[in-house]
Design a protein around this motif. Structure first.
Motif, PDB file in Angstrom:
ATOM      1  N   ASN A 201       1.436   6.628  -6.787  1.00  0.00           N
ATOM      2  CA  ASN A 201       0.286   7.421  -7.231  1.00  0.00           C
ATOM      3  C   ASN A 201       0.525   8.911  -7.042  1.00  0.00           C
ATOM      4  O   ASN A 201      -0.008   9.735  -7.796  1.00  0.00           O
ATOM      5  N   LYS A 202       1.303   9.259  -6.020  1.00  0.00           N
ATOM      6  CA  LYS A 202       1.634  10.667  -5.770  1.00  0.00           C
ATOM      7  C   LYS A 202       2.843  11.119  -6.594  1.00  0.00           C
ATOM      8  O   LYS A 202       3.201  12.300  -6.559  1.00  0.00           O
ATOM      9  N   ASN A 203       3.446  10.171  -7.310  1.00  0.00           N
ATOM     10  CA  ASN A 203       4.618  10.472  -8.141  1.00  0.00           C
ATOM     11  C   ASN A 203       5.744  11.086  -7.297  1.00  0.00           C
ATOM     12  O   ASN A 203       6.358  12.096  -7.652  1.00  0.00           O
ATOM     13  N   ILE A 204       6.002  10.436  -6.165  1.00  0.00           N
ATOM     14  CA  ILE A 204       7.047  10.895  -5.245  1.00  0.00           C
ATOM     15  C   ILE A 204       8.130   9.828  -5.180  1.00  0.00           C
ATOM     16  O   ILE A 204       7.842   8.635  -5.082  1.00  0.00           O
ATOM     17  N   SER A 205       9.390  10.235  -5.214  1.00  0.00           N
ATOM     18  CA  SER A 205      10.492   9.283  -5.102  1.00  0.00           C
ATOM     19  C   SER A 205      10.706   8.915  -3.645  1.00  0.00           C
ATOM     20  O   SER A 205      10.195   9.575  -2.730  1.00  0.00           O
ATOM     21  N   GLN A 206      11.473   7.841  -3.423  1.00  0.00           N
ATOM     22  CA  GLN A 206      11.761   7.432  -2.060  1.00  0.00           C
ATOM     23  C   GLN A 206      12.557   8.510  -1.320  1.00  0.00           C
ATOM     24  O   GLN A 206      12.344   8.731  -0.120  1.00  0.00           O
ATOM     25  N   GLU A 207      13.460   9.191  -2.041  1.00  0.00           N
ATOM     26  CA  GLU A 207      14.245  10.248  -1.414  1.00  0.00           C
ATOM     27  C   GLU A 207      13.341  11.403  -0.964  1.00  0.00           C
ATOM     28  O   GLU A 207      13.514  11.943   0.152  1.00  0.00           O
ATOM     29  N   GLU A 208      12.381  11.779  -1.818  1.00  0.00           N
ATOM     30  CA  GLU A 208      11.465  12.873  -1.470  1.00  0.00           C
ATOM     31  C   GLU A 208      10.585  12.491  -0.280  1.00  0.00           C
ATOM     32  O   GLU A 208      10.362  13.294   0.632  1.00  0.00           O
ATOM     33  N   ALA A 209      10.075  11.260  -0.290  1.00  0.00           N
ATOM     34  CA  ALA A 209       9.248  10.799   0.822  1.00  0.00           C
ATOM     35  C   ALA A 209      10.049  10.770   2.116  1.00  0.00           C
ATOM     36  O   ALA A 209       9.565  11.168   3.181  1.00  0.00           O
ATOM     37  N   ALA A 210      11.301  10.294   2.031  1.00  0.00           N
ATOM     38  CA  ALA A 210      12.157  10.227   3.216  1.00  0.00           C
ATOM     39  C   ALA A 210      12.420  11.618   3.777  1.00  0.00           C
ATOM     40  O   ALA A 210      12.392  11.829   5.000  1.00  0.00           O
TER      41      ALA A 210
ATOM     42  N   CYS B 139      -0.099   9.662   6.528  1.00  0.00           N
ATOM     43  CA  CYS B 139      -1.460   9.964   6.073  1.00  0.00           C
ATOM     44  C   CYS B 139      -1.542  11.362   5.473  1.00  0.00           C
ATOM     45  O   CYS B 139      -2.227  11.589   4.474  1.00  0.00           O
ATOM     46  N   VAL B 140      -0.852  12.297   6.098  1.00  0.00           N
ATOM     47  CA  VAL B 140      -0.840  13.675   5.591  1.00  0.00           C
ATOM     48  C   VAL B 140      -0.129  13.730   4.245  1.00  0.00           C
ATOM     49  O   VAL B 140      -0.588  14.388   3.300  1.00  0.00           O
ATOM     50  N   LEU B 141       0.999  13.033   4.154  1.00  0.00           N
ATOM     51  CA  LEU B 141       1.783  13.041   2.913  1.00  0.00           C
ATOM     52  C   LEU B 141       0.991  12.467   1.746  1.00  0.00           C
ATOM     53  O   LEU B 141       0.987  13.039   0.648  1.00  0.00           O
ATOM     54  N   TYR B 142       0.296  11.356   1.982  1.00  0.00           N
ATOM     55  CA  TYR B 142      -0.424  10.686   0.908  1.00  0.00           C
ATOM     56  C   TYR B 142      -1.908  11.073   0.858  1.00  0.00           C
ATOM     57  O   TYR B 142      -2.666  10.513   0.054  1.00  0.00           O
TER      58      TYR B 142
ATOM     59  N   ARG C  71       0.841  -1.211   0.000  1.00  0.00           N
ATOM     60  CA  ARG C  71       0.000   0.000   0.000  1.00  0.00           C
ATOM     61  C   ARG C  71       0.872   1.254   0.000  1.00  0.00           C
ATOM     62  O   ARG C  71       0.590   2.214  -0.719  1.00  0.00           O
ATOM     63  N   LEU C  72       1.915   1.244   0.832  1.00  0.00           N
ATOM     64  CA  LEU C  72       2.814   2.411   0.889  1.00  0.00           C
ATOM     65  C   LEU C  72       3.499   2.638  -0.459  1.00  0.00           C
ATOM     66  O   LEU C  72       3.638   3.792  -0.902  1.00  0.00           O
ATOM     67  N   TYR C  73       3.892   1.549  -1.094  1.00  0.00           N
ATOM     68  CA  TYR C  73       4.537   1.659  -2.414  1.00  0.00           C
ATOM     69  C   TYR C  73       3.573   2.251  -3.440  1.00  0.00           C
ATOM     70  O   TYR C  73       3.928   3.184  -4.183  1.00  0.00           O
ATOM     71  N   ASN C  74       2.351   1.727  -3.491  1.00  0.00           N
ATOM     72  CA  ASN C  74       1.358   2.212  -4.451  1.00  0.00           C
ATOM     73  C   ASN C  74       0.974   3.657  -4.184  1.00  0.00           C
ATOM     74  O   ASN C  74       0.789   4.444  -5.124  1.00  0.00           O
ATOM     75  N   LEU C  75       0.837   4.006  -2.902  1.00  0.00           N
ATOM     76  CA  LEU C  75       0.488   5.382  -2.553  1.00  0.00           C
ATOM     77  C   LEU C  75       1.578   6.349  -3.000  1.00  0.00           C
ATOM     78  O   LEU C  75       1.278   7.426  -3.529  1.00  0.00           O
TER      79      LEU C  75
END
Length: 214
Positions: A13-22, A51-54, A6-10
């Motif tokens: 879907n937001k078109n965010i890289s792992q670096e940006e999410a981190a 939850c806020v991020l996605y 779910r975290l991967y798909n979310l």
């Protein structure tokens, strides 16, 4: 679907890289990768930021179901339960009516026959009627018990509010009375208490009526 999926798909879907999410969550890219591959779970204090991020609810994050879906499932379950109750009532009533008809038909058919003892004939008639009556009584008594449980639940809810309000007013009464020593005046608070209790009961009654209409 696992939490990691779910975290991967979310994130995708937001078109965010792992670096940006981190960076937004204050963790390392490796942590994001471990979450998404189910090697580890997000810490409790990261649930809300995720939850806020996605832009999702905690329920959607943890279970994969949207709030509307859960609400619809609950409503569907309630409707199915009501339908099942009505179906059961219809079955019991129709079966009992059928047995009453059978009892009457038994008397009509057997009464002209001389080899059937009258006591036996009446006994079987009464037995069939008794079975039909027991079915009806047992069914509607069980329904009454369910309604009594709901009534007791509502009464307990009111008692909970009554107890809380009484505690608050007692504390206020004692506090003001000891500070002012105006015991001959502060008793008026109990009149206010009685009014507040009635208002709460009215509001709870209105809420119950709305719930029944829904």
């Amino acid at each position: 679907m696992s939490l990691g999926n779910r975290l991967y798909n979310l994130r995708k879907n937001k078109n965010i890289s792992q670096e940006e999410a981190a960076e937004k969550l204050g963790v390392t890219r490796q942590t994001i990768s471990k979450w998404e591959t189910d090697q580890s779970l997000p810490d409790f204090d990261k649930i809300l930021p995720l939850c806020v991020l996605y832009e999702i609810t905690t329920e959607e994050l943890l279970t994969g179901r949207k709030k509307e879906e859960s609400t619809n499932k609950i409503e569907t379950g309630v409707m199915e339960e009501e339908k099942a109750k009505k179906k059961k009532t219809a079955l019991v009533v129709s079966s009992s009516v059928f047995l009453y008809f059978i009892a009457v038909i038994w008397i009509i058919v057997v009464e002209p026959l001389d080899f059937i003892n009258d006591n036996l004939m009446i006994g079987i008639f009464l037995l069939i009627c008794a079975i039909a009556t027991v079915l009806l009584v047992f069914h509607f008594m069980s329904i009454a018990k369910e309604e009594d449980k709901e009534k007791k639940r509502k009464e307990k809810e009111r008692e909970k509010y009554d107890g809380l309000i009484a505690l608050v007013f007692t504390c206020i009464y004692l506090l003001i009375s000891f500070l002012t020593m105006a015991w001959h005046i502060t008793w008026i608070l109990w009149i206010v208490y009685a009014i507040v209790i009635e208002i709460v009961h009215i509001l709870l009654g209105m809420k119950e009526c709305e719930d029944e209409r829904e």
